[in-house]
Design a protein around this motif. Structure first.
Motif, PDB file in Angstrom:
ATOM      1  N   VAL A  75       0.846  -1.201   0.000  1.00 53.16           N
ATOM      2  CA  VAL A  75       0.000   0.000   0.000  1.00 53.16           C
ATOM      3  C   VAL A  75       0.877   1.244   0.000  1.00 53.16           C
ATOM      4  CG1 VAL A  75      -1.631   1.344   1.401  1.00 53.16           C
ATOM      5  CG2 VAL A  75      -2.018  -1.102   1.059  1.00 53.16           C
ATOM      6  N   LEU A  76       1.892   1.267   0.862  1.00 48.57           N
ATOM      7  CA  LEU A  76       2.754   2.442   0.934  1.00 48.57           C
ATOM      8  C   LEU A  76       3.606   2.612  -0.315  1.00 48.57           C
ATOM      9  CD1 LEU A  76       3.873   2.285   4.671  1.00 48.57           C
ATOM     10  CD2 LEU A  76       2.291   3.894   3.612  1.00 48.57           C
TER      11      LEU A  76
ATOM     12  N   GLY B  51       2.816   1.586  -3.272  1.00 47.80           N
ATOM     13  CA  GLY B  51       1.851   2.030  -4.290  1.00 47.80           C
ATOM     14  C   GLY B  51       1.545   3.511  -4.169  1.00 47.80           C
ATOM     15  N   TYR B  52       1.357   3.965  -2.945  1.00 46.64           N
ATOM     16  CA  TYR B  52       1.058   5.380  -2.708  1.00 46.64           C
ATOM     17  C   TYR B  52       2.223   6.252  -3.171  1.00 46.64           C
ATOM     18  CZ  TYR B  52       0.390   9.768  -0.265  1.00 46.64           C
ATOM     19  OH  TYR B  52       0.264  11.102   0.038  1.00 46.64           O
ATOM     20  N   PHE B  53       3.415   5.902  -2.745  1.00 45.54           N
ATOM     21  CA  PHE B  53       4.577   6.739  -3.089  1.00 45.54           C
ATOM     22  C   PHE B  53       4.932   6.657  -4.566  1.00 45.54           C
ATOM     23  CE2 PHE B  53       5.475   6.309   1.544  1.00 45.54           C
ATOM     24  CZ  PHE B  53       5.356   7.668   1.832  1.00 45.54           C
TER      25      PHE B  53
ATOM     26  N   SER C   1       2.756   6.281  -6.966  1.00 44.39           N
ATOM     27  CA  SER C   1       1.714   6.946  -7.753  1.00 44.39           C
ATOM     28  C   SER C   1       1.720   8.459  -7.541  1.00 44.39           C
ATOM     29  CB  SER C   1       0.339   6.392  -7.409  1.00 44.39           C
ATOM     30  OG  SER C   1      -0.018   6.738  -6.078  1.00 44.39           O
ATOM     31  N   SER C   2       2.469   8.937  -6.543  1.00 40.15           N
ATOM     32  CA  SER C   2       2.492  10.385  -6.250  1.00 40.15           C
ATOM     33  C   SER C   2       3.347  11.136  -7.229  1.00 40.15           C
ATOM     34  CB  SER C   2       3.030  10.606  -4.847  1.00 40.15           C
ATOM     35  OG  SER C   2       2.182  10.057  -3.905  1.00 40.15           O
TER      36      SER C   2
END
Length: 88
Positions: free
Chosen positions: A80-81, A83-85, A87-88
């Motif tokens: 999750v993390l 993926g978040y970083f 996609s930012s």
């Protein structure tokens, strides 16, 4: 940024794998062990995949419920993390 995150992913997972494998070797030789907190910290820092792979390839800590449940949960958190970083 993406290259840095991917580089971190590779490095921390290699470290997680190596530390878990070394702990198994130390256990066999009845030497001082790596604290479980350290293994969980490596997994939390993004190395859960490396720790999980070593756990099952080396058959180490697989009887401990905290590892059988905790490391896969940290792996989900890692994805999750990451993926978040990414996609930012």
């Amino acid at each position: 940024m993406v290259r840095g995150i991917l580089l971190w992913f590779v490095i921390i997972n290699v470290i997680g794998y190596v530390v878990m494998a070394e702990d198994k070797d130390k256990a066999r030789k009845r030497r001082d062990r790596v604290p479980e907190k350290t293994l969980f910290l490596l997994a939390l820092m993004g190395g859960a995949l490396g720790v999980l792979i070593a756990m099952y390839r080396k058959r180490h800590k697989t009887r401990h419920a905290s590892f059988r449940i905790g490391i896969p949960l940290l792996l989900v958190l890692n994805f999750v993390l990451y993926g978040y970083f990414l996609s930012s």
